[in-house]
Design a protein around this motif. Sequence first.
Motif, PDB file in Angstrom:
ATOM      1  N   SER A  61       5.882  12.529  -2.175  1.00 40.17           N
ATOM      2  CA  SER A  61       5.445  12.421  -0.705  1.00 40.17           C
ATOM      3  C   SER A  61       4.205  11.467  -0.538  1.00 40.17           C
ATOM      4  O   SER A  61       4.121  10.666   0.140  1.00 40.17           O
ATOM      5  N   THR A  62       3.252  11.378  -1.414  1.00 42.07           N
ATOM      6  CA  THR A  62       2.163  10.529  -1.412  1.00 42.07           C
ATOM      7  C   THR A  62       2.640   9.065  -1.375  1.00 42.07           C
ATOM      8  O   THR A  62       2.159   8.283  -0.677  1.00 42.07           O
ATOM      9  N   MET A  63       3.609   8.762  -2.354  1.00 42.62           N
ATOM     10  CA  MET A  63       3.737   7.354  -2.408  1.00 42.62           C
ATOM     11  C   MET A  63       4.754   6.938  -1.314  1.00 42.62           C
ATOM     12  O   MET A  63       4.695   5.772  -0.855  1.00 42.62           O
ATOM     13  N   LYS A  64       5.500   7.913  -0.756  1.00 41.77           N
ATOM     14  CA  LYS A  64       6.319   7.556   0.580  1.00 41.77           C
ATOM     15  C   LYS A  64       4.976   7.073   1.679  1.00 41.77           C
ATOM     16  O   LYS A  64       5.326   6.290   2.448  1.00 41.77           O
ATOM     17  N   ILE A  65       4.130   7.947   1.745  1.00 44.18           N
ATOM     18  CA  ILE A  65       2.968   7.630   2.623  1.00 44.18           C
ATOM     19  C   ILE A  65       2.184   6.456   2.294  1.00 44.18           C
ATOM     20  O   ILE A  65       2.201   5.590   3.234  1.00 44.18           O
ATOM     21  N   PHE A  66       1.971   6.014   1.192  1.00 42.38           N
ATOM     22  CA  PHE A  66       1.399   4.863   0.776  1.00 42.38           C
ATOM     23  C   PHE A  66       2.148   3.595   1.067  1.00 42.38           C
ATOM     24  O   PHE A  66       1.836   2.539   1.436  1.00 42.38           O
ATOM     25  N   SER A  67       3.594   3.802   0.858  1.00 37.57           N
ATOM     26  CA  SER A  67       4.721   2.680   1.118  1.00 37.57           C
ATOM     27  C   SER A  67       4.441   2.568   2.484  1.00 37.57           C
ATOM     28  O   SER A  67       4.526   1.292   3.067  1.00 37.57           O
ATOM     29  N   GLN A  68       4.507   3.348   3.275  1.00 38.19           N
ATOM     30  CA  GLN A  68       4.496   3.368   4.927  1.00 38.19           C
ATOM     31  C   GLN A  68       3.347   2.508   5.461  1.00 38.19           C
ATOM     32  O   GLN A  68       3.216   1.738   6.145  1.00 38.19           O
ATOM     33  N   LEU A  69       2.026   2.959   4.709  1.00 40.18           N
ATOM     34  CA  LEU A  69       0.760   2.228   5.042  1.00 40.18           C
ATOM     35  C   LEU A  69       0.807   0.903   4.600  1.00 40.18           C
ATOM     36  O   LEU A  69       0.240   0.054   5.245  1.00 40.18           O
ATOM     37  N   MET A  70       1.518   0.365   3.437  1.00 41.40           N
ATOM     38  CA  MET A  70       1.547  -0.849   3.038  1.00 41.40           C
ATOM     39  C   MET A  70       2.445  -1.671   4.186  1.00 41.40           C
ATOM     40  O   MET A  70       1.949  -2.893   4.493  1.00 41.40           O
ATOM     41  N   ALA A  71       3.302  -1.086   4.474  1.00 42.45           N
ATOM     42  CA  ALA A  71       4.218  -1.759   5.531  1.00 42.45           C
ATOM     43  C   ALA A  71       3.565  -1.940   6.791  1.00 42.45           C
ATOM     44  O   ALA A  71       3.543  -3.202   7.429  1.00 42.45           O
ATOM     45  N   MET A  72       2.680  -0.720   7.318  1.00 40.42           N
ATOM     46  CA  MET A  72       1.918  -1.046   8.756  1.00 40.42           C
ATOM     47  C   MET A  72       1.016  -2.206   8.372  1.00 40.42           C
ATOM     48  O   MET A  72       0.825  -2.722   9.294  1.00 40.42           O
ATOM     49  N   TYR A  73       0.243  -2.193   7.286  1.00 43.63           N
ATOM     50  CA  TYR A  73      -0.722  -3.154   7.185  1.00 43.63           C
ATOM     51  C   TYR A  73      -0.071  -4.677   6.894  1.00 43.63           C
ATOM     52  O   TYR A  73      -0.876  -5.731   6.493  1.00 43.63           O
ATOM     53  N   LYS A  74       1.146  -4.931   6.657  1.00 36.56           N
ATOM     54  CA  LYS A  74       1.914  -6.024   6.287  1.00 36.56           C
ATOM     55  C   LYS A  74       1.210  -6.582   5.171  1.00 36.56           C
ATOM     56  O   LYS A  74       0.933  -7.545   4.772  1.00 36.56           O
ATOM     57  N   VAL A  75       1.362  -5.567   4.100  1.00 36.11           N
ATOM     58  CA  VAL A  75       0.817  -6.066   2.553  1.00 36.11           C
ATOM     59  C   VAL A  75       1.797  -7.124   2.023  1.00 36.11           C
ATOM     60  O   VAL A  75       3.094  -6.924   2.132  1.00 36.11           O
ATOM     61  N   GLU A  76       1.284  -8.141   1.582  1.00 33.83           N
ATOM     62  CA  GLU A  76       2.168  -9.151   0.936  1.00 33.83           C
ATOM     63  C   GLU A  76       2.387  -9.262  -0.510  1.00 33.83           C
ATOM     64  O   GLU A  76       3.341  -9.498  -1.149  1.00 33.83           O
ATOM     65  N   HIS A  77       1.161  -8.399  -1.197  1.00 38.18           N
ATOM     66  CA  HIS A  77       1.438  -8.152  -2.487  1.00 38.18           C
ATOM     67  C   HIS A  77       0.796  -6.988  -2.959  1.00 38.18           C
ATOM     68  O   HIS A  77      -0.176  -6.590  -2.434  1.00 38.18           O
ATOM     69  N   TYR A  78       1.334  -6.131  -4.077  1.00 38.03           N
ATOM     70  CA  TYR A  78       0.640  -4.906  -4.460  1.00 38.03           C
ATOM     71  C   TYR A  78       1.004  -4.678  -5.887  1.00 38.03           C
ATOM     72  O   TYR A  78       1.911  -5.151  -6.517  1.00 38.03           O
ATOM     73  N   ARG A  79       0.213  -3.950  -6.669  1.00 46.00           N
ATOM     74  CA  ARG A  79       0.479  -3.566  -7.894  1.00 46.00           C
ATOM     75  C   ARG A  79       0.078  -1.875  -7.884  1.00 46.00           C
ATOM     76  O   ARG A  79      -0.631  -1.552  -7.341  1.00 46.00           O
ATOM     77  N   ALA A  80       1.160  -1.197  -8.558  1.00 47.12           N
ATOM     78  CA  ALA A  80       0.949   0.252  -8.477  1.00 47.12           C
ATOM     79  C   ALA A  80       0.681   0.628 -10.118  1.00 47.12           C
ATOM     80  O   ALA A  80       1.862   0.210 -10.762  1.00 47.12           O
ATOM     81  N   CYS A  81      -0.104   1.315 -10.616  1.00 47.20           N
ATOM     82  CA  CYS A  81      -0.393   1.287 -11.935  1.00 47.20           C
ATOM     83  C   CYS A  81      -0.835   2.988 -12.020  1.00 47.20           C
ATOM     84  O   CYS A  81      -1.650   3.557 -11.366  1.00 47.20           O
ATOM     85  N   ALA A  82      -0.444   3.469 -13.021  1.00 45.98           N
ATOM     86  CA  ALA A  82      -0.616   4.762 -13.389  1.00 45.98           C
ATOM     87  C   ALA A  82      -1.259   5.051 -14.733  1.00 45.98           C
ATOM     88  O   ALA A  82      -1.009   4.282 -15.859  1.00 45.98           O
ATOM     89  N   THR A  83      -2.162   5.730 -15.067  1.00 44.44           N
ATOM     90  CA  THR A  83      -3.062   5.892 -16.273  1.00 44.44           C
ATOM     91  C   THR A  83      -2.888   7.096 -17.162  1.00 44.44           C
ATOM     92  O   THR A  83      -1.375   7.566 -17.408  1.00 44.44           O
ATOM     93  N   SER A  84      -3.823   7.716 -17.783  1.00 43.79           N
ATOM     94  CA  SER A  84      -3.750   8.526 -18.732  1.00 43.79           C
ATOM     95  C   SER A  84      -2.947   9.687 -18.586  1.00 43.79           C
ATOM     96  O   SER A  84      -1.741  10.234 -19.265  1.00 43.79           O
ATOM     97  N   ALA A  85      -2.761  10.556 -17.356  1.00 46.64           N
ATOM     98  CA  ALA A  85      -1.786  11.748 -17.334  1.00 46.64           C
ATOM     99  C   ALA A  85      -0.409  11.159 -17.137  1.00 46.64           C
ATOM    100  O   ALA A  85       0.386  11.794 -17.964  1.00 46.64           O
ATOM    101  N   MET A  86      -0.035  10.035 -16.578  1.00 45.17           N
ATOM    102  CA  MET A  86       1.159   9.836 -16.475  1.00 45.17           C
ATOM    103  C   MET A  86       1.717   9.255 -17.950  1.00 45.17           C
ATOM    104  O   MET A  86       2.909   9.153 -18.256  1.00 45.17           O
ATOM    105  N   ARG A  87       0.940   8.474 -18.614  1.00 44.87           N
ATOM    106  CA  ARG A  87       0.996   8.124 -19.972  1.00 44.87           C
ATOM    107  C   ARG A  87       1.429   9.161 -20.982  1.00 44.87           C
ATOM    108  O   ARG A  87       2.359   8.968 -21.765  1.00 44.87           O
ATOM    109  N   ASP A  88       0.842  10.388 -20.705  1.00 47.52           N
ATOM    110  CA  ASP A  88       1.231  11.294 -21.526  1.00 47.52           C
ATOM    111  C   ASP A  88       2.304  12.307 -21.302  1.00 47.52           C
ATOM    112  O   ASP A  88       2.751  13.143 -22.083  1.00 47.52           O
TER     113      ASP A  88
END
Length: 295
Positions: A61-88
Amino acid sequence: MIIAAIDIGSNAARLLINEVKPSKGKAEFTKLNLLRIPLRLGMDVFSKGEIGEERKQMVISTMKIFSQLMAMYKVEHYRACATSAMRDAKNGQEIIDTVREQADINIEIISGDEEATLIYENHVAEGLDKDFAYLYVDVGGGSTELTFYENNKMVYEHSFNIGTIRLLNGLVSQSAWDEMKEEIKDKIKSKKPIVAIGSGGNINKIFSLSKTKDGKPMPVSVIKKYLKEMQNLSVEERMHLYQFREDRADVIVPALQIFNNVMTWAEIKNIYVPKISVADGLIKSIYYTLKKRQA
């Protein structure tokens, strides 16, 4: 140019959107939006080894909201990174695949060392006094990243599986602390005085409470003072006395323990708190990588 960074940590996920403009030969970074969602993935992962169904749905749900916000702001470039918890997390890749399908966001799992490098990408030390050496200390929910900077270059970086949520759940062994202490004593040395540069929401809160002026270093005695005060209070008392949200009130004491230990072992007396983060480092990393490609 509009650039976005998504940092999915063990405690929270953040979306930072910046506009970047050239100004007098340099890049000027202007924050357009910063959204923080306390997903607390580490609460599941560090005790059960995977992200539970409820938090999995929260991520999507959070990533869907982030995706919509990036579209609204007309984001040209992005990078999404996950750290310790997702690694494990045993089901980390499964969640990444679902997010790609449902939210059209590609998440990368990055190593602890790359996390440390991204903090360093903020290049805060380059604007500070060259007569000092600098230790970047980034305390997260699952890990602590140390990056040592001396004579205009990075000389050491390391990620330790010591974080606020791990500590909160009693998942940091004495041997993990001993390893950190030995590494610091062995590697964080300089003929110059060493000053810390702190990042993370917890040290930012302490800096605000301390009333230290922006751009000035905060003495380690302030960390010791608040650690002594807060560790004797319940989470509810911390929320009431310091106007903390619950997800800040419970992790602030473990964060102060980490900062206090690192600074004590490195014999550091002062810390700059310039309000930098992995997300800020990501934005700068994306921009300068694009500039290199265009050159």
